[in-house]
Design a protein around this motif. Structure first.
Motif, PDB file in Angstrom:
ATOM      1  N   PHE A 185       0.805  -1.218   0.000  1.00  0.00           N
ATOM      2  CA  PHE A 185       0.000   0.000   0.000  1.00  0.00           C
ATOM      3  C   PHE A 185       0.839   1.270   0.000  1.00  0.00           C
ATOM      4  N   VAL A 186       2.121   1.137  -0.328  1.00  0.00           N
ATOM      5  CA  VAL A 186       3.026   2.286  -0.417  1.00  0.00           C
ATOM      6  C   VAL A 186       3.796   2.154  -1.725  1.00  0.00           C
ATOM      7  N   ARG A 187       3.796   3.238  -2.499  1.00  0.00           N
ATOM      8  CA  ARG A 187       4.590   3.272  -3.725  1.00  0.00           C
ATOM      9  C   ARG A 187       4.991   4.717  -3.979  1.00  0.00           C
ATOM     10  N   GLY A 188       6.265   4.989  -3.810  1.00  0.00           N
ATOM     11  CA  GLY A 188       6.726   6.362  -3.968  1.00  0.00           C
ATOM     12  C   GLY A 188       6.062   7.259  -2.943  1.00  0.00           C
ATOM     13  N   ASP A 189       5.418   8.334  -3.430  1.00  0.00           N
ATOM     14  CA  ASP A 189       4.744   9.235  -2.493  1.00  0.00           C
ATOM     15  C   ASP A 189       3.245   8.960  -2.391  1.00  0.00           C
ATOM     16  N   ASP A 190       2.818   7.791  -2.854  1.00  0.00           N
ATOM     17  CA  ASP A 190       1.428   7.353  -2.721  1.00  0.00           C
ATOM     18  C   ASP A 190       1.349   6.360  -1.570  1.00  0.00           C
ATOM     19  N   GLU A 246      -8.170  19.082   0.841  1.00  0.00           N
ATOM     20  CA  GLU A 246      -6.877  19.529   0.334  1.00  0.00           C
ATOM     21  C   GLU A 246      -6.169  20.334   1.417  1.00  0.00           C
ATOM     22  N   PHE A 247      -4.895  20.044   1.607  1.00  0.00           N
ATOM     23  CA  PHE A 247      -4.093  20.716   2.625  1.00  0.00           C
ATOM     24  C   PHE A 247      -2.638  20.661   2.184  1.00  0.00           C
ATOM     25  N   ARG A 248      -1.756  21.220   2.979  1.00  0.00           N
ATOM     26  CA  ARG A 248      -0.326  21.191   2.662  1.00  0.00           C
ATOM     27  C   ARG A 248       0.342  20.210   3.615  1.00  0.00           C
ATOM     28  N   TRP A 249       1.232  19.372   3.054  1.00  0.00           N
ATOM     29  CA  TRP A 249       1.820  18.298   3.847  1.00  0.00           C
ATOM     30  C   TRP A 249       3.190  17.944   3.277  1.00  0.00           C
ATOM     31  N   PRO A 250       4.118  17.450   4.105  1.00  0.00           N
ATOM     32  CA  PRO A 250       5.437  17.060   3.587  1.00  0.00           C
ATOM     33  C   PRO A 250       5.340  15.836   2.668  1.00  0.00           C
ATOM     34  N   ASN A 251       5.899  15.966   1.495  1.00  0.00           N
ATOM     35  CA  ASN A 251       5.973  14.847   0.569  1.00  0.00           C
ATOM     36  C   ASN A 251       7.084  13.925   1.071  1.00  0.00           C
ATOM     37  N   THR A 255      10.149  13.857  -1.712  1.00  0.00           N
ATOM     38  CA  THR A 255      10.916  15.089  -1.950  1.00  0.00           C
ATOM     39  C   THR A 255      11.236  15.841  -0.666  1.00  0.00           C
ATOM     40  N   ARG A 256      10.499  15.539   0.402  1.00  0.00           N
ATOM     41  CA  ARG A 256      10.639  16.212   1.694  1.00  0.00           C
ATOM     42  C   ARG A 256      10.193  17.677   1.650  1.00  0.00           C
ATOM     43  N   ARG A 257       9.583  18.088   0.557  1.00  0.00           N
ATOM     44  CA  ARG A 257       9.063  19.451   0.440  1.00  0.00           C
ATOM     45  C   ARG A 257       7.607  19.478   0.872  1.00  0.00           C
ATOM     46  N   ILE A 258       7.174  20.583   1.449  1.00  0.00           N
ATOM     47  CA  ILE A 258       5.767  20.751   1.810  1.00  0.00           C
ATOM     48  C   ILE A 258       5.042  21.246   0.569  1.00  0.00           C
ATOM     49  N   VAL A 259       4.071  20.454   0.140  1.00  0.00           N
ATOM     50  CA  VAL A 259       3.317  20.757  -1.074  1.00  0.00           C
ATOM     51  C   VAL A 259       1.839  20.469  -0.849  1.00  0.00           C
ATOM     52  N   ASP A 260       1.019  20.839  -1.811  1.00  0.00           N
ATOM     53  CA  ASP A 260      -0.412  20.560  -1.719  1.00  0.00           C
ATOM     54  C   ASP A 260      -0.656  19.059  -1.777  1.00  0.00           C
ATOM     55  N   ARG A 261      -1.508  18.595  -0.879  1.00  0.00           N
ATOM     56  CA  ARG A 261      -1.923  17.191  -0.860  1.00  0.00           C
ATOM     57  C   ARG A 261      -3.439  17.167  -0.964  1.00  0.00           C
ATOM     58  N   VAL A 262      -3.933  16.299  -1.799  1.00  0.00           N
ATOM     59  CA  VAL A 262      -5.363  16.105  -1.967  1.00  0.00           C
ATOM     60  C   VAL A 262      -5.643  14.692  -1.483  1.00  0.00           C
ATOM     61  N   ALA A 263      -6.494  14.561  -0.467  1.00  0.00           N
ATOM     62  CA  ALA A 263      -6.720  13.250   0.142  1.00  0.00           C
ATOM     63  C   ALA A 263      -8.197  12.884   0.141  1.00  0.00           C
ATOM     64  N   PHE A 264      -8.444  11.620  -0.104  1.00  0.00           N
ATOM     65  CA  PHE A 264      -9.772  11.026   0.020  1.00  0.00           C
ATOM     66  C   PHE A 264      -9.750  10.203   1.291  1.00  0.00           C
ATOM     67  N   VAL A 265     -10.731  10.388   2.155  1.00  0.00           N
ATOM     68  CA  VAL A 265     -10.804   9.650   3.414  1.00  0.00           C
ATOM     69  C   VAL A 265     -12.171   9.010   3.519  1.00  0.00           C
ATOM     70  N   MET A 266     -12.227   7.847   4.180  1.00  0.00           N
ATOM     71  CA  MET A 266     -13.502   7.174   4.363  1.00  0.00           C
ATOM     72  C   MET A 266     -13.538   6.443   5.704  1.00  0.00           C
TER      73      MET A 266
END
Length: 159
Positions: free
Chosen positions: A67-72, A125-130, A133-144
């Motif tokens: 359930f982990v691949r790169g930054d997913d 949508e929020f800002r979170w560390p990737n 890349t370790r950079r803080i960028v926009d993250r779009v998340a689906f939660v259930m």
């Protein structure tokens, strides 16, 4: 063991190229990312049901758990905001993140939990560390909501 579909990384790599090709292509890439994130969250919920909560949560936080691949990655929270699984940063597991703020002052865990526990599912949508890349960028998340006291989600980073 479930594997993340290759659609998400391919869509992420294609975003800059598609954006340059025009707004319609960029919208298509964004839609593909959203579908892949929703699919990953739904597969995580099914995994909890199939193998049980303890094993599933462990799988979500392991790079080789499927359930982990790169930054997913998949993340899961308890109702009180305690991180129960986090494929992007397993060091967060066990920490209560309810009051943690992003750089814009928003509280992502609080909002994601509210969406999952009160609406059943949704996007934020929020800002979170990737984690790559370790950079803080926009993250779009689906939660259930997965169980009465468990929400899980997945998302993507805008590069």
């Amino acid at each position: 063991m479930p594997r993340i579909a290759p659609l998400l990384p391919a869509a992420i790599l294609a975003m800059p190229l598609l954006a340059a090709a025009g707004p319609a292509r960029a919208a298509e890439a964004e839609a593909a990312l959203r579908m892949a994130a929703m699919d990953l969250a739904r597969r995580a919920a099914a995994h909890v049901q199939a193998v049980g909560r303890p094993r599933a949560l462990a799988d979500f936080s392991r790079p080789d758990g499927g359930f982990v691949r790169g930054d997913d990655y998949v993340f899961c929270h308890a109702a009180d905001g305690t991180v129960l699984a986090h494929g992007g940063n397993p060091a967060l597991v066990g920490r209560n993140m309810m009051n943690a703020r992003d750089p814009d002052g928003r509280r992502p865990t609080e909002t994601l939990n509210r969406i999952g526990f009160t609406e059943g599912a949704g996007w934020y949508e929020f800002r979170w560390p990737n984690p790559v890349t370790r950079r803080i960028v926009d993250r779009v998340a689906f939660v259930m909501k997965v169980e009465d006291d468990l929400v899980c989600g997945a998302g993507y980073f805008r590069h």
